[in-house]
Every structure is written in C-alpha cells, then in structure tokens.
Design a protein around this motif. Structure first.
Motif, mmCIF file in Angstrom:
data_model
loop_
_atom_site.group_PDB
_atom_site.id
_atom_site.type_symbol
_atom_site.label_atom_id
_atom_site.label_comp_id
_atom_site.label_asym_id
_atom_site.label_seq_id
_atom_site.Cartn_x
_atom_site.Cartn_y
_atom_site.Cartn_z
ATOM 1 N N GLN A 1 0.830 -1.212 0.000
ATOM 2 C CA GLN A 1 0.000 0.000 0.000
ATOM 3 C C GLN A 1 0.862 1.259 0.000
ATOM 4 O OE1 GLN A 1 -3.349 0.138 2.812
ATOM 5 N NE2 GLN A 1 -3.244 -2.093 2.903
ATOM 6 N N CYS A 2 1.941 1.248 0.751
ATOM 7 C CA CYS A 2 2.863 2.399 0.778
ATOM 8 C C CYS A 2 3.436 2.632 -0.624
ATOM 9 C CB CYS A 2 4.009 2.174 1.755
ATOM 10 S SG CYS A 2 3.523 2.233 3.474
ATOM 11 N N ALA A 3 3.876 1.546 -1.262
ATOM 12 C CA ALA A 3 4.480 1.664 -2.597
ATOM 13 C C ALA A 3 3.467 2.229 -3.586
ATOM 14 C CB ALA A 3 4.980 0.291 -3.048
ATOM 15 N N LEU A 4 2.244 1.706 -3.537
ATOM 16 C CA LEU A 4 1.225 2.176 -4.490
ATOM 17 C C LEU A 4 0.892 3.647 -4.264
ATOM 18 C CD1 LEU A 4 -1.426 -0.640 -4.933
ATOM 19 C CD2 LEU A 4 0.459 0.015 -6.426
ATOM 20 N N LEU B 1 5.820 9.557 -7.756
ATOM 21 C CA LEU B 1 7.271 9.436 -7.634
ATOM 22 C C LEU B 1 7.701 8.062 -8.158
ATOM 23 C CD1 LEU B 1 7.725 11.013 -4.099
ATOM 24 C CD2 LEU B 1 8.591 11.932 -6.250
ATOM 25 N N PRO B 2 8.957 7.955 -8.617
ATOM 26 C CA PRO B 2 9.403 6.671 -9.201
ATOM 27 C C PRO B 2 9.517 5.573 -8.156
ATOM 28 C CG PRO B 2 11.231 8.210 -9.056
ATOM 29 C CD PRO B 2 10.009 8.978 -8.660
ATOM 30 N N VAL B 3 8.853 4.471 -8.399
ATOM 31 C CA VAL B 3 8.848 3.345 -7.464
ATOM 32 C C VAL B 3 9.090 2.055 -8.239
ATOM 33 C CG1 VAL B 3 7.461 1.996 -5.846
ATOM 34 C CG2 VAL B 3 7.198 4.474 -5.921
ATOM 35 N N LEU C 1 15.468 2.021 0.112
ATOM 36 C CA LEU C 1 15.113 0.601 -0.034
ATOM 37 C C LEU C 1 14.243 0.195 1.145
ATOM 38 C CD1 LEU C 1 15.425 -2.325 -1.162
ATOM 39 C CD2 LEU C 1 17.535 -2.486 0.175
ATOM 40 N N TYR C 2 13.092 -0.395 0.826
ATOM 41 C CA TYR C 2 12.211 -0.938 1.868
ATOM 42 C C TYR C 2 12.293 -2.455 1.788
ATOM 43 C CZ TYR C 2 7.804 -2.346 4.119
ATOM 44 O OH TYR C 2 6.870 -2.941 4.912
ATOM 45 N N MET C 3 12.598 -3.114 2.897
ATOM 46 C CA MET C 3 12.655 -4.583 2.899
ATOM 47 C C MET C 3 12.449 -5.099 4.321
ATOM 48 S SD MET C 3 16.634 -5.621 2.669
ATOM 49 C CE MET C 3 17.748 -5.379 4.032
ATOM 50 N N ASN C 4 12.224 -6.392 4.432
ATOM 51 C CA ASN C 4 12.054 -7.004 5.747
ATOM 52 C C ASN C 4 13.244 -7.936 6.000
ATOM 53 O OD1 ASN C 4 11.379 -8.390 8.025
ATOM 54 N ND2 ASN C 4 9.326 -8.970 7.346
ATOM 55 N N SER D 1 -4.692 5.539 8.390
ATOM 56 C CA SER D 1 -3.873 6.569 9.049
ATOM 57 C C SER D 1 -2.431 6.077 9.244
ATOM 58 C CB SER D 1 -4.487 6.972 10.384
ATOM 59 O OG SER D 1 -4.503 5.866 11.261
ATOM 60 N N VAL D 2 -2.277 4.776 9.487
ATOM 61 C CA VAL D 2 -0.924 4.227 9.652
ATOM 62 C C VAL D 2 -0.162 4.298 8.332
ATOM 63 C CG1 VAL D 2 0.351 2.078 10.033
ATOM 64 C CG2 VAL D 2 -1.441 2.738 11.620
ATOM 65 N N VAL D 3 -0.838 3.934 7.233
ATOM 66 C CA VAL D 3 -0.175 4.003 5.918
ATOM 67 C C VAL D 3 0.172 5.454 5.597
ATOM 68 C CG1 VAL D 3 -0.477 3.617 3.431
ATOM 69 C CG2 VAL D 3 -1.286 1.900 5.063
ATOM 70 N N ALA D 4 -0.758 6.368 5.890
ATOM 71 C CA ALA D 4 -0.506 7.784 5.585
ATOM 72 C C ALA D 4 0.697 8.290 6.378
ATOM 73 C CB ALA D 4 -1.744 8.609 5.924
ATOM 74 N N ARG D 5 0.799 7.887 7.657
ATOM 75 C CA ARG D 5 1.927 8.327 8.472
ATOM 76 C C ARG D 5 3.239 7.768 7.910
ATOM 77 N NH1 ARG D 5 2.689 10.454 13.626
ATOM 78 N NH2 ARG D 5 0.709 11.393 13.108
#
Lengths: 255, 280
Positions: A15-18, A26-28, A62-65, A201-205
C-alpha cells in the motif's frame, strides 16, 4: 527512486508503494523478495561505490524485511552457498543506499539475537512487561498497538507514554520500523518487523515519513534515549533477578 | 575458569587447549557434540560428567569456535545451542569472539566498505556482480561474496565471463602475503612468500617469516578497525603490493595455529589466554 522488496503478505509495504507511485507520482520499483536472485546487480567498492540493480542506479530508499533472510521462507534457495551469498548481498545493500528500512544487520544472524529469552529481557528492562517470564510472541491477537517509523509513531493516546520504551526496545533490536502489540493490561505481548493490518492513518503516516526521507528533510537519527540504551531512569528501572543478567562490561563497545 | 566452546575435530581449539595444559591454565571444554548428552547447563551451573558443577560466575572468558551448522542437531541440543549463544553474546565477559560480532565476516562487501573508511591500507578495487555478463580486461580473480570459502585457483584476463550467483571480482595483486593476528591491543604480523594465487592451498611452497615489521601507526589503526567491527580476536589478510598494504579480509575465527606452528614462539596463544583469563 524508491525500491520495495516485498513478501506476498506485506500488504502494508504494498500500500505504501502504491500510494507513493500513484498519488505522489514518484518513481517506485517493486520486486518480490523471492525474485531477488534473478536481479542483475553490479556494484563497485574502492572507487565510486556506485551500484545498479536491474539497470537502476538512482535508488534512494530501499524498503525490505530483514527477517525474511533469517526465516524459513528464505530456505527456498536450495544451496547453502547461494543462501549465504544473498544474505551477504542484502547486508551490503543495507549500508549502500541512503535509507534502508529495515536494514539487515550482521548481528541479526546470531541465533540469540531474536531469541525469546533476549526479547523478554529487553521488554522487561525497558519496562514494557512487569514480569520477566511473561510469555512473548511476535504476533498474536492483541488489544492495542504502537507503530514506530523512526522518530514518528502511530498509536492511541492511551499508549503514548510507552512510545519511548518501544523505541528503545526496537533500537536494541536494530530496527527502525516495527509494530508492538499490547494486551488489555498494556503489557507487551509481541512485536512484528512488518506492520500488520494497517489502517489508512498508519499508511498515511508511514508514507509521510518515506517522503520526508526521500526529500531529505532533516531527520534525527534513531539512537538510544539514554547512554545505556534503556528507556527508564536508573532509579525506577526494574531490577533483573540476579547478577548473571548484567550486561557485558569488560569489552563493551559502541560502533 | 576459561570455557572452550567447539568440537574435538577442530585443530585450532585442540591446539589452544594443549597450550593451556602446558601452561597449567584451568579450562573446561564444551564439546558441542556432547552438549545435551553428557554436558548440560542451566541458569546457574555447568554440569560435566565426573566433575562437580561449577557456576557461570567463575567463567572468566570464552574461546568461541562454534562454527558448524546445527541443522541436524536434536531439539534439545538446538535449544541449548541458542541459550549458549545468548550467554556468549550478552552475558559472559571476555568472549573471543561474541557470535553476533563474527557475522560481519559473512558479507565481504560490507567488510571492504568498513575497511575503506580507514586510510592506512588500500581496499582493492572490487566489483560485486550477479546475473551479469562482463568482459575482464585486466588480470583478475573471482571469489565468494560471503564467508563460504572459495579456492582462488584461476585468474581471468581478456575474456568474457557469465556470472550468475553473486561474486566479487578483484584485480590480481602480486606481492607478499601478510597475516596480521590481533588480540585486544596486541598484534602479530607474519609474512608468507608464496608463488600461488591463494597461499592457503599450496602450503608446500610457502616460506614463513617471523615478525613482519608493520609500522606502529598501521598497527594502531588496524586495532581501531577491529574494535569498530567488534572483533577482539581476528586474522587480517593483507598483501604488500608496490609498497602499499592492501586489505583483503578480516577473519573472526582465524586458524592461527597454522601460523604459530611455523614460528618459534607462542605469542598469539599467550595473548589469547591472557585475555580469556581477564588479564588483557
């Protein structure tokens, strides 16, 4: 460029990426973590320290787990040699981009790093549980949660006072982002490196924090809240039951 | 009391235990193959067959050689291993080295990046490549990016190479091989003259030289580097090439006995034991 390495169940990351791609324009680039081994990588050390991943050379965030690389999911790669090679690359990635959430820190590979005994000890030391032996799980049915995004956070006002302790707990685990789960008694009952069941709200933050990082607004680096990394003043800190739990001393170090 | 943690098949831990016997230093050997069978521990004591239990409190240091995979160990053994790692990572004093600190060696690119922040040595120009087709124009070697050992037998020059899994490509550096062992604040450099690309695998042709004289400032910076990466005991591989020291890697569990056996002294073992006794 934002790069997201996502596992199939990371709805929050997706959801953050989208949102960044479709609403912020922005480029993703999104990759499945398990497809990592098929990516073309080219990096340089000792010269410009540049790097390209599948032809992309301007990755800012970079976002990763990191837990993926420590878990059984990563066992899909059949050869131990290859597994180690990719863990090595992900550790290198973790220091190579301007921002990495969450980085894979070498110490995380020690079997004791995320062990329950250690987690209980840290939770107790930071005042998140009242008893050292309280059962601890990474994710269970919970009452309330605190989401930590570096210096930002999202929780109900009832839990505000626990934010410094949660942040210190994550700091000891080398995590910049994560979620803690609390029971009705406001005691910690688990944590997760990825954000579970995110609200709008969590995704928005989270997206706001990602954009801040991307545009390099001043960001205060995450650091221990006191010299020892503990969140509570010495006078009211819970005492561990015997001297064997004392932290290492003679060769203690800070990188 | 020093704890020696490892397996009997490891010549390095056997060598240090023999040294302790000769020097009449007290130690207990935690044979990981026997942990959960003959050897146990709880929150207060260690239990060895035929000996009275002894407290964790009397342990002054731990020599950690737990290097093998425990994938096939019993569930009880796996639990004990994790608890033992917890003790070594967070509770015992003077551990050489704490398990969590040894994993920096798993990522060679990480080590090279960390080493590049120090200017007393040169970090070789290195490419990390995966799923790539490259042309190698200058004589180069290809090796593993992880702690998995790769034998460097071949050099590549003026040729196309298809690379699938992640690898490191580095220029061939001719010169004198140097192994610098650091233990706390003490350092011992040994040089090895060899005709082969990787001296570790062509031992018959190697010539050892006692005490390679490294500049004092160099030693101090190397000690600082090891502190930064958390390794109190490590073996740094260097090459002296065209009057410059090139950093290759820092090994957190060095097989130092191969070097010490070729030398007329026991300086490395002696410093290890001093440190483990709490007398660094």
């Amino acid at each position: 460029m934002f790069m997201f390495l996502l596992e199939p169940n990371d709805h929050f990351g997706y959801q953050c990426a989208l949102k960044i791609k479709d609403q912020c324009h922005l480029p993703v680039k999104i990759f499945k973590t398990q497809d990592l081994r098929h990516l073309s990588i080219s990096g340089e050390i000792g010269g410009s320290n540049s790097m390209t991943v599948n032809g992309i050379s301007d990755i800012e965030l970079l976002y990763m787990n990191p837990y993926y690389f420590l878990s059984s999911m990563f066992r899909d790669i059949e050869s131990e040699y290859l597994r180690l090679s990719w863990v090595s690359v992900m550790i290198w990635f973790s220091i190579s981009f301007r921002h990495v959430i969450n980085p894979l820190v070498p110490a995380m590979l020690s079997p004791s790093y995320f062990d329950t005994h250690r987690l209980r000890r840290l939770a107790f030391q930071h005042g998140l549980v009242r008893h050292l032996e309280k059962p601890f799980r990474r994710f269970r049915q919970h009452s309330e949660t605190i989401c930590i995004f570096g210096q930002a956070y999202e929780c109900c006002s009832e839990l505000d006072h626990l934010v410094p302790a949660v942040r210190a707990f994550f700091n000891d685990l080398g995590l910049l982002w994560g979620q803690c789960f609390f029971d009705d008694d406001l005691q910690l009952m688990g944590y997760s490196i990825s954000i579970r069941s995110p609200s709008k709200s969590v995704v928005a933050r989270a997206v706001a924090v990602l954009l801040d990082l991307y545009y390099q607004k001043p960001v205060i680096p995450l650091k221990p809240l006191s010299h020892s990394g503990l969140s509570l003043p010495e006078s009211i800190r819970p005492q561990l039951p015997n001297s064997l739990y004392q932290r290492k001393t003679s060769d203690d170090r800070v990188i | 009391m020093i704890l020696m943690v490892g397996i009997l098949e490891d010549p390095v831990i056997c060598y240090l235990m023999n040294y302790c016997v000769d020097m009449e230093v007290d130690f207990a050997f935690v044979n990981l193959n026997q942990l959960g069978y003959d050897i146990f521990f709880d929150q207060e004591y260690w239990y060895f067959p035929g000996c009275p239990p002894f407290s964790h409190q009397v342990v002054t240091g731990v020599f950690n050689r737990a290097l093998f995979s425990w994938e096939y160990a019993s569930i009880l053994q796996q639990k004990l291993f994790v608890q033992l790692f917890d003790w070594m990572d967070f509770r015992y004093p003077n551990v050489l080295n704490r398990p969590q600190d040894t994993f920096s060696n798993l990522s060679k690119p990480l080590q090279l990046r960390w080493a590049s922040y120090f200017d007393h040595w040169v970090v070789p120009y290195t490419w990390i490549l995966s799923q790539s087709e490259v042309r190698i124009n200058t004589p180069s070697i290809i090796k593993s990016v992880s702690s998995a050992r790769s034998v460097v037998n071949d050099q590549y020059h003026q040729e196309h190479v298809d690379l699938y899994e992640p690898v490191q490509v580095q220029p061939v550096l001719d010169g004198l091989n140097i192994r610098l062992h650091l233990c706390g604040e003490k350092g011992f450099a040994t040089s090895i003259q060899s005709d082969s690309l990787d001296y570790r695998y062509h031992r018959d042709s190697n010539t050892f030289e006692d005490y390679h004289d490294l500049p004092e400032a160099f030693m101090m910076q190397s000690i600082e580097f090891c502190k930064k990466i958390g390794l109190l005991f490590c073996g740094i591989d260097l090459i002296l090439h065209k009057n410059k020291y090139y950093f290759l890697e820092a090994n957190p569990s060095p097989g130092y006995t191969y070097f010490e056996k070729n030398l007329p002294h026991f300086c490395i073992s002696s410093s290890l034991v001093d440190y483990l006794k709490g007398q660094p």
